[in-house]
Write a protein that holds these residues in place. Structure first.
Motif, PDB file in Angstrom:
ATOM      1  N   ALA A   1      51.459  37.858  22.542  1.00  0.00           N
ATOM      2  CA  ALA A   1      51.825  37.227  23.806  1.00  0.00           C
ATOM      3  C   ALA A   1      52.909  36.173  23.631  1.00  0.00           C
ATOM      4  O   ALA A   1      52.876  35.371  22.692  1.00  0.00           O
ATOM      5  CB  ALA A   1      50.596  36.596  24.444  1.00  0.00           C
ATOM      6  N   SER A   2      53.879  36.193  24.531  1.00  0.00           N
ATOM      7  CA  SER A   2      54.841  35.100  24.623  1.00  0.00           C
ATOM      8  C   SER A   2      54.218  33.983  25.444  1.00  0.00           C
ATOM      9  O   SER A   2      53.316  34.206  26.253  1.00  0.00           O
ATOM     10  CB  SER A   2      56.127  35.585  25.299  1.00  0.00           C
ATOM     11  N   SER A   3      54.693  32.777  25.232  1.00  0.00           N
ATOM     12  CA  SER A   3      54.127  31.642  25.955  1.00  0.00           C
ATOM     13  C   SER A   3      55.170  31.013  26.866  1.00  0.00           C
ATOM     14  O   SER A   3      56.377  31.153  26.658  1.00  0.00           O
ATOM     15  CB  SER A   3      53.584  30.593  24.973  1.00  0.00           C
TER      16      SER A   3
ATOM     17  N   GLU B   1      51.013  24.615  27.841  1.00  0.00           N
ATOM     18  CA  GLU B   1      51.519  25.883  27.317  1.00  0.00           C
ATOM     19  C   GLU B   1      50.473  26.966  27.536  1.00  0.00           C
ATOM     20  O   GLU B   1      49.306  26.789  27.193  1.00  0.00           O
ATOM     21  CB  GLU B   1      51.846  25.757  25.832  1.00  0.00           C
ATOM     22  N   GLN B   2      50.895  28.078  28.120  1.00  0.00           N
ATOM     23  CA  GLN B   2      49.993  29.202  28.367  1.00  0.00           C
ATOM     24  C   GLN B   2      50.694  30.512  28.024  1.00  0.00           C
ATOM     25  O   GLN B   2      51.923  30.590  28.016  1.00  0.00           O
ATOM     26  CB  GLN B   2      49.556  29.239  29.841  1.00  0.00           C
ATOM     27  N   ASP B   3      49.883  31.555  27.776  1.00  0.00           N
ATOM     28  CA  ASP B   3      50.449  32.892  27.611  1.00  0.00           C
ATOM     29  C   ASP B   3      51.108  33.313  28.915  1.00  0.00           C
ATOM     30  O   ASP B   3      50.618  32.997  29.999  1.00  0.00           O
ATOM     31  CB  ASP B   3      49.362  33.902  27.253  1.00  0.00           C
ATOM     32  N   VAL B   4      52.227  34.018  28.835  1.00  0.00           N
ATOM     33  CA  VAL B   4      52.878  34.535  30.029  1.00  0.00           C
ATOM     34  C   VAL B   4      51.893  35.418  30.792  1.00  0.00           C
ATOM     35  O   VAL B   4      51.042  36.084  30.195  1.00  0.00           O
ATOM     36  CB  VAL B   4      54.158  35.306  29.645  1.00  0.00           C
ATOM     37  N   SER B   5      51.961  35.401  32.116  1.00  0.00           N
ATOM     38  CA  SER B   5      50.884  35.959  32.936  1.00  0.00           C
ATOM     39  C   SER B   5      50.642  37.452  32.722  1.00  0.00           C
ATOM     40  O   SER B   5      49.526  37.931  32.904  1.00  0.00           O
ATOM     41  CB  SER B   5      51.163  35.690  34.417  1.00  0.00           C
TER      42      SER B   5
ATOM     43  N   THR C   1      61.683  24.853  32.160  1.00  0.00           N
ATOM     44  CA  THR C   1      61.301  26.025  31.380  1.00  0.00           C
ATOM     45  C   THR C   1      62.323  27.143  31.467  1.00  0.00           C
ATOM     46  O   THR C   1      62.043  28.257  31.072  1.00  0.00           O
ATOM     47  CB  THR C   1      59.953  26.560  31.876  1.00  0.00           C
TER      48      THR C   1
ATOM     49  N   SER D   1      50.690  39.038  29.945  1.00  0.00           N
ATOM     50  CA  SER D   1      50.365  39.310  28.546  1.00  0.00           C
ATOM     51  C   SER D   1      49.114  40.160  28.375  1.00  0.00           C
ATOM     52  O   SER D   1      48.996  40.931  27.423  1.00  0.00           O
ATOM     53  CB  SER D   1      50.211  37.999  27.774  1.00  0.00           C
TER      54      SER D   1
ATOM     55  N   ALA E   1      60.590  34.725  27.707  1.00  0.00           N
ATOM     56  CA  ALA E   1      59.242  35.288  27.703  1.00  0.00           C
ATOM     57  C   ALA E   1      59.131  36.436  28.698  1.00  0.00           C
ATOM     58  O   ALA E   1      58.549  37.490  28.404  1.00  0.00           O
ATOM     59  CB  ALA E   1      58.222  34.207  28.021  1.00  0.00           C
TER      60      ALA E   1
ATOM     61  N   ASN F   1      61.083  30.249  29.468  1.00  0.00           N
ATOM     62  CA  ASN F   1      60.336  31.146  30.335  1.00  0.00           C
ATOM     63  C   ASN F   1      61.100  32.438  30.617  1.00  0.00           C
ATOM     64  O   ASN F   1      60.515  33.505  30.731  1.00  0.00           O
ATOM     65  CB  ASN F   1      59.996  30.448  31.651  1.00  0.00           C
TER      66      ASN F   1
END
Length: 260
Positions: free
Chosen positions: A207-209, A194-198, A7, A200, A14, A11
């Motif tokens: 939100a970035s992922s 895949e998740q939203d950046v913490s 990532t 967010s 993000a 990442n």
């Protein structure tokens, strides 16, 4: 794709986009946040101090140390603290926080697997905490890096979310009487998610992922041992923010190991 840092580019982008403003929303401006930390420097460290022991004069590396809210209280308690993190927004907030608290921390703006080679085999304690391990597609290089920068008998401390809660259990309900837990996940799933950046939830922008790899507890312990670290303690923790919700389910864990 680099299988150790699968990532890295995504990442990093993000985390660079919005993190500084998100931390202001979460903690307030650095001057405001620093005043609270100076008043109670042990409070942000939660259960970590039990694993650190006396940190005065210790050289400590905080890997992926984000916004400095752990590094600054450690510095206030007398430690010589270095943070390694690849986010410029995190670095900006951390250094402003340290300045406002009238302490000095060293901040290495880099991927933790690309640390400078010079003069880094000197740390008494290396630690990382809360939402760290899932950024790696192979944990052995991460733990080997930790082994390489520790002094002999130096200590590694990892505190992170427990896989039972992140991979297996879904909890619903707002009170103890209606709180229900269901097994909805696959503990042994290895696919990326895949998740939203913490941060967010603290940022008003879209939100970035990020892409994450969720590990089992056995995989984490095995990777640390495979890297040459000696496991001395594995502590599984309940939900420390409440004594009624999620009762009986491990929410976090602390892995303590040392370099022989």
């Amino acid at each position: 794709m680099n299988q150790e840092r699968f990532t890295s580019t995504e990442n990093k982008n993000a985390w660079n986009e919005q993190s500084y403003q998100a931390w202001i929303t979460r903690f307030g401006p650095p001057e405001e946040a620093a005043a609270k930390i100076v008043d109670q420097p042990k409070k942000p460290l939660l259960t970590l101090l039990d694993h650190f022991g006396d940190v005065k004069t210790k050289k400590i590396m905080n890997l992926m140390g984000s916004n400095g809210t752990k590094a600054v209280p450690l510095a206030l308690l007398g430690a010589d603290v270095t943070v390694a993190d690849f986010s410029e927004g995190n670095q900006r907030y951390a250094l402003e926080l340290a300045q406002a608290a009238d302490v000095t921390i060293t901040y290495l703006l880099c991927d933790v697997l690309d640390l400078p080679d010079k003069d880094l085999d000197c740390f008494d304690i290396v630690f990382a905490e809360m939402g760290i391990l899932h950024y790696f597609n192979d944990l052995v290089p991460f733990f080997k890096m930790i082994h390489s920068i520790l002094t002999k008998r130096g200590k590694c401390i990892i505190r992170d979310f427990h896989p039972v809660s992140t991979k297996l259990i879904t909890s619903k309900g707002s009170t103890a009487k209606v709180r229900k837990h269901k097994v909805t996940g696959d503990y042994f799933e290895t696919a990326l998610i895949e998740q939203d950046v913490s941060f967010s939830k603290y940022d008003s922008k879209e939100a970035s992922s990020v892409m994450l790899r969720q590990w089992t507890l056995g995989e984490i312990v095995t990777a640390a041992a495979s890297a040459g670290l000696v496991i001395s303690r594995l502590q599984e923790e309940p939900n420390l923010s409440s004594d009624v919700y999620d009762k009986g389910i491990p929410k976090t864990f602390v892995l303590e190991a040392h370099k022989p």
